[in-house]
Each structure stands twice: as C-alpha cells, then as structure tokens.
Design a protein around this motif. Structure first.
Motif, short mmCIF file in Angstrom:
data_model
loop_
_atom_site.label_atom_id
_atom_site.label_comp_id
_atom_site.label_asym_id
_atom_site.label_seq_id
_atom_site.Cartn_x
_atom_site.Cartn_y
_atom_site.Cartn_z
N ASN A 220 0.82 -1.21 0.00
CA ASN A 220 0.00 0.00 0.00
C ASN A 220 0.85 1.26 0.00
N CYS A 221 2.17 1.10 -0.17
CA CYS A 221 3.07 2.26 -0.15
C CYS A 221 4.12 2.11 -1.25
N PHE A 222 4.31 3.19 -2.00
CA PHE A 222 5.39 3.24 -2.97
C PHE A 222 6.40 4.23 -2.43
N LEU A 223 7.59 3.76 -2.23
CA LEU A 223 8.66 4.55 -1.62
C LEU A 223 9.62 5.02 -2.69
N VAL A 224 9.84 6.34 -2.77
CA VAL A 224 10.74 6.91 -3.76
C VAL A 224 11.95 7.46 -3.01
N ILE A 225 13.10 6.83 -3.23
CA ILE A 225 14.34 7.23 -2.57
C ILE A 225 15.34 7.59 -3.65
N SER A 226 15.78 8.84 -3.64
CA SER A 226 16.77 9.25 -4.63
C SER A 226 17.45 10.54 -4.18
N PRO A 227 18.54 10.89 -4.84
CA PRO A 227 19.30 12.09 -4.46
C PRO A 227 18.51 13.38 -4.71
N ALA A 228 19.00 14.44 -4.13
CA ALA A 228 18.40 15.77 -4.34
C ALA A 228 18.43 16.11 -5.82
N GLY A 229 17.36 16.72 -6.28
CA GLY A 229 17.32 17.21 -7.66
C GLY A 229 16.94 16.18 -8.70
N CYS A 230 16.54 15.00 -8.30
CA CYS A 230 16.20 13.94 -9.26
C CYS A 230 14.74 13.98 -9.70
N GLY A 231 13.91 14.81 -9.07
CA GLY A 231 12.52 14.94 -9.52
C GLY A 231 11.50 14.26 -8.62
N LYS A 232 11.83 13.98 -7.38
CA LYS A 232 10.87 13.34 -6.46
C LYS A 232 9.63 14.21 -6.27
N THR A 233 9.85 15.48 -5.96
CA THR A 233 8.72 16.39 -5.74
C THR A 233 7.94 16.60 -7.02
N ASN A 234 8.63 16.72 -8.13
CA ASN A 234 7.96 16.88 -9.42
C ASN A 234 7.07 15.67 -9.71
N LEU A 235 7.59 14.48 -9.47
CA LEU A 235 6.80 13.26 -9.66
C LEU A 235 5.58 13.27 -8.75
N ALA A 236 5.77 13.60 -7.48
CA ALA A 236 4.66 13.61 -6.53
C ALA A 236 3.59 14.62 -6.95
N CYS A 237 4.01 15.80 -7.38
CA CYS A 237 3.06 16.82 -7.84
C CYS A 237 2.30 16.36 -9.07
N HIS A 238 3.00 15.75 -10.00
CA HIS A 238 2.36 15.24 -11.22
C HIS A 238 1.33 14.16 -10.87
N LEU A 239 1.70 13.24 -10.00
CA LEU A 239 0.76 12.18 -9.60
C LEU A 239 -0.46 12.76 -8.90
N ALA A 240 -0.24 13.73 -8.02
CA ALA A 240 -1.36 14.37 -7.32
C ALA A 240 -2.30 15.03 -8.31
N GLU A 241 -1.73 15.72 -9.28
CA GLU A 241 -2.54 16.43 -10.27
C GLU A 241 -3.34 15.46 -11.14
N THR A 242 -2.72 14.40 -11.60
CA THR A 242 -3.42 13.48 -12.50
C THR A 242 -4.38 12.55 -11.76
N ARG A 243 -4.06 12.16 -10.54
CA ARG A 243 -4.91 11.22 -9.80
C ARG A 243 -6.13 11.87 -9.16
N GLN A 244 -6.12 13.19 -8.98
CA GLN A 244 -7.25 13.84 -8.32
C GLN A 244 -8.55 13.72 -9.13
N ILE A 245 -8.44 13.35 -10.37
CA ILE A 245 -9.61 13.15 -11.22
C ILE A 245 -10.39 11.90 -10.81
N VAL A 246 -9.68 10.88 -10.33
CA VAL A 246 -10.33 9.60 -10.03
C VAL A 246 -10.42 9.25 -8.55
#
Length: 181
Positions: free
Chosen positions: A12-38
């Motif tokens: 029930n959890c997807f864990l994203v571990i990566s260095p600074a600047g790799c796009g973790k926040t960008n990915l999270a924002c994109h998922l939030a934006e696209t998933r809010q429809i459903v």
C-alpha cells in the motif's frame, strides 16, 4: 501500483528514494494532479506537516478531510473519517508525503509512518512517500518490507531493505545515465 486493489498481496506504499534534484517532488506533484480526477488526493510537504499527536497521520488526514466543513459544522455534525471517504471511491484515497527527511523530528516521522502503514494496510488507502537517499538511514527499518513496493521485477523478499534500496538506487542511476549518454 495505483491501479492494483489493496490487499495483503499488494503493497500500500510506494517509496521513492533518490538524491536531491532527481525529480521526487515533481513526480509527486504530477501524480497528485493526475490522480485527483479519479480519487481524493492528500499531498503533504513533510517540512510543513503537523502530525496529530494523539491520532497520528490518519488523524492528520481526517483533519484535512473535514477542514472545508469546519465553518459550517455544529458540534453535533458528523465527522467524516478516512475509512468512510475511501469507501466512496473505487480507487480509494491517495496520500503523498513528500520529503520525509525534511520533517523536524525524523524519529517521530518514522514511528508515525510505521503506525499509519500498519493501520492502513486493510484500508483502501495508498501512500507515495519520498525521501532523499542521503537521509534514508533515519527511516530505514524492517517494517517497510511489509508495506512497500519497489519498481523492479526482482524478488526482494529474501534481501534486506538496505540491500534492496541500494540495488534500486543503482538501477535508477543506470536508467538516468543511459538517457543522457
């Protein structure tokens, strides 16, 4: 991960571990934006997050669910719970917690995550959690093995969390380097 139903066989959890600047926040924002429809999406920036001291992260989510109604609610009004809200949506609730390493008390965040993942394992709630690789040591623990999904087809069940994550991070670097070569 997002389309699979919640049950004991699926994390029930997807864990994203990566260095600074790799796009973790960008990915999270994109998922939030696209998933809010459903489905309902709750996005928390860990550095601004306030974990409810008595009810933990689930109570924090319930506070957010009920915030729009607080002005119009009398003391007798019903309180909508996470479980009730998730039951209205086939895809359940998506909770994104970005940058857990930025929370002011790493030990409290780790305890709260362990508790919420255990409590929510039978609920219709999925989590996406991001953390910088450099700070992963503060949050590492065997409890992640029960609730997390890694983006690899390799069988990780016989390996330690640390070994799995180092392999995962290495594979992500290989993919990134290959794209830019």
């Amino acid at each position: 991960f997002l389309e699979q139903p919640i049950n004991k066989k699926h994390a029930n959890c997807f864990l994203v571990i990566s260095p600074a600047g790799c796009g973790k926040t960008n990915l999270a924002c994109h998922l939030a934006e696209t998933r809010q429809i459903v489905q309902p999406v709750f996005f928390f920036l860990a550095n601004n997050m306030r974990i409810n001291p008595t009810g933990g992260i689930l109570a924090t989510i319930e506070e957010e669910i009920n915030k729009p109604f607080q002005k119009n609610m009398s003391s007798m009004s019903a309180h909508l719970t996470v479980n009730e809200l998730s039951s209205y949506f086939a895809d359940g609730i998506l909770v994104l917690i970005d940058g857990i390493n930025e929370y002011h008390d790493p030990a409290e965040m780790k305890r709260s995550l362990q508790e919420v993942l255990a409590r929510a394992s039978d609920e219709n709630i999925k989590f996406i959690i991001t953390v910088r690789d450099y700070y992963w040591g503060y949050f590492d623990g065997t409890f992640w093995d029960n609730y997390t999904k890694m983006s690899s087809s390799e069988d990780y069940s016989k390996r330690s969390t640390k070994k799995r994550l180092s392999n995962y991070i290495y594979k992500e670097y290989e993919v990134a380097i290959t794209k830019y070569l």
